[in-house]
Design a protein around this motif. Structure first.
Motif, PDB file in Angstrom:
ATOM      1  N   ARG A 165       0.868  -1.165  -0.036  1.00  0.00           N
ATOM      2  CA  ARG A 165       0.030   0.023  -0.006  1.00  0.00           C
ATOM      3  C   ARG A 165       0.783   1.386   0.098  1.00  0.00           C
ATOM      4  O   ARG A 165       0.291   2.376  -0.531  1.00  0.00           O
ATOM      5  CB  ARG A 165      -0.828  -0.019   1.205  1.00  0.00           C
ATOM      6  CG  ARG A 165      -2.121  -0.994   1.243  1.00  0.00           C
ATOM      7  CD  ARG A 165      -2.857  -0.580  -0.084  1.00  0.00           C
ATOM      8  NE  ARG A 165      -4.036  -1.492   0.098  1.00  0.00           N
ATOM      9  CZ  ARG A 165      -5.238  -1.470   0.920  1.00  0.00           C
ATOM     10  NH1 ARG A 165      -5.329  -0.438   1.847  1.00  0.00           N
ATOM     11  NH2 ARG A 165      -6.146  -2.368   0.603  1.00  0.00           N
ATOM     12  N   ILE A 280      -5.378   1.514  -7.437  1.00  0.00           N
ATOM     13  CA  ILE A 280      -4.800   3.042  -7.067  1.00  0.00           C
ATOM     14  C   ILE A 280      -4.368   3.568  -8.306  1.00  0.00           C
ATOM     15  O   ILE A 280      -3.243   3.224  -8.971  1.00  0.00           O
ATOM     16  CB  ILE A 280      -3.741   2.740  -6.084  1.00  0.00           C
ATOM     17  CG1 ILE A 280      -4.174   1.983  -4.778  1.00  0.00           C
ATOM     18  CG2 ILE A 280      -3.287   4.041  -5.556  1.00  0.00           C
ATOM     19  CD1 ILE A 280      -3.303   1.644  -3.675  1.00  0.00           C
ATOM     20  N   ARG A 285      -8.193   5.337  -4.491  1.00  0.00           N
ATOM     21  CA  ARG A 285      -7.956   4.083  -4.487  1.00  0.00           C
ATOM     22  C   ARG A 285      -9.581   3.524  -4.905  1.00  0.00           C
ATOM     23  O   ARG A 285     -10.745   4.196  -4.105  1.00  0.00           O
ATOM     24  CB  ARG A 285      -7.700   3.664  -2.916  1.00  0.00           C
ATOM     25  CG  ARG A 285      -7.826   1.976  -2.760  1.00  0.00           C
ATOM     26  CD  ARG A 285      -7.508   1.617  -1.389  1.00  0.00           C
ATOM     27  NE  ARG A 285      -7.625   0.051  -1.240  1.00  0.00           N
ATOM     28  CZ  ARG A 285      -8.796  -0.661  -0.773  1.00  0.00           C
ATOM     29  NH1 ARG A 285      -9.814   0.045  -0.652  1.00  0.00           N
ATOM     30  NH2 ARG A 285      -8.367  -2.007  -0.779  1.00  0.00           N
TER      31      ARG A 285
END
Length: 330
Positions: A165, A280, A285
């Motif tokens: 992430r 993303i 996102r």
């Protein structure tokens, strides 16, 4: 919508364990019989051909029940196990027999093995306890899990969550994005595995919480129209919002990239596990709904379809500001 068969965890695990042990025992029995005849050619071996065929069927059952086993592979093993089961039944008849008679105890032993093999093969990829997918008649979650919310066991899974992430996204948004992506294409897993390991050593305080990079793989594929997809297979996810695969795609502007991911998601109260397709791009996102089974080819096919026929996301939200990663070298 993809549908993966749901199962009772205890029933599934017990069936798989028994089928595995029985298949191994039949294969070993066949090997012992071959060795016996080879060492002592005059030893009794009237049913040798049948034993060899049955050992092959048991071996196929083990071979087909592996991670990423394709449907044709499982169907072939199911067919051969079913064929041997019918042969065993024919062997019990007093009339014409396709093979030399074999003892009743072997008929029961082999028949139970083939029956369980057919059962677990029919249920799909379960030897590695892949997540259960929501059935078509069950509602999907109303909204995407909050990406800022850490997984339930985040203290031991920060390494996985941060790499997919934050670290990867920061690399793709940096001035080193193009060299990094080109490095992935030329060096394969070694580049990303080294970044993964370096981050673990520098940023994860407890060594016991460092996740090994052994399972990381890098693949390069193309869509029908020639668009390039670089797929990174991550260490197997076990916590909510962790990813199985991340696909890196060239954006319209050269040197700019965005990603798609196949995430593990969970409905805690219902104890349901399934996959979600997310992406993303430009700091946003997006959630694209239920994803395919956690298989590299299935994931690439899903992303290829989305690239060829763009799909509107179910939800979209602004990502938290990505932290600068501590001098991660590309």
């Amino acid at each position: 919508m993809h549908k993966q068969v749901q199962s009772s965890k205890s029933l599934t695990s017990n069936s798989v364990a028994i089928a595995r042990l029985l298949s191994i025992s039949v294969v070993l029995y066949g090997a012992v019989r071959i060795a016996r005849v080879w060492i002592s050619p005059n030893s009794a071996g009237s049913e040798m051909m049948g034993v060899l065929v049955f050992s092959c069927a048991a071996g196929l059952g083990l071979w087909a029940n592996t991670y990423d086993s394709a449907l044709p592979k499982r169907l072939f093993a199911m067919f051969f196990n079913a064929f041997c089961s019918l042969t065993l039944l024919s062997n019990l008849r007093q009339g014409s027999r396709p093979i030399d008679p074999i003892p009743l105890w072997q008929v029961i032993w082999f028949g139970l093995t083939f029956g369980l093999n057919i059962y677990v093969l029919a249920r799909g990829k379960i030897l590695h306890a892949e997540p259960e997918q929501l059935a078509d008649d069950e509602p999907a979650p109303d909204s995407d899990p909050n990406p800022a919310q850490a997984p339930a066991d985040s203290r031991t899974r920060d390494h996985h969550f941060a790499m997919t992430r934050m670290v990867l996204q920061a690399l793709l948004q940096s001035e080193h994005a193009s060299p990094f992506v080109n490095g992935l294409k030329s060096k394969g897993r070694s580049l990303f595995a080294s970044i993964w390991d370096d981050y673990g050593k520098k940023s994860i305080k407890d060594p016991a919480h460092i996740i090994p990079s052994d399972e990381i793989e890098v693949y390069v594929d193309q869509t029908a129209s020639g668009k390039e997809i670089i797929t990174i297979k991550m260490p197997k996810p076990v916590a909510r919002n962790e990813t199985y695969f991340v696909a890196i795609v060239q954006d319209e502007e050269y040197g700019s990239y965005y990603t798609y991911s196949l995430e593990l998601s969970i409905i805690p109260k219902a104890d349901k596990m399934f996959t979600m397709l997310t992406g993303i791009r430009n700091g946003n996102r997006a959630n694209f709904g239920l994803g395919p089974t956690p298989d590299k080819n299935a994931f690439v096919a899903a992303i290829s379809n989305m690239l060829e026929t763009p799909k509107e996301p179910s939800t979209m939200m602004q990502m938290p500001t990505l932290l600068a990663t501590a001098e991660m070298q590309t």
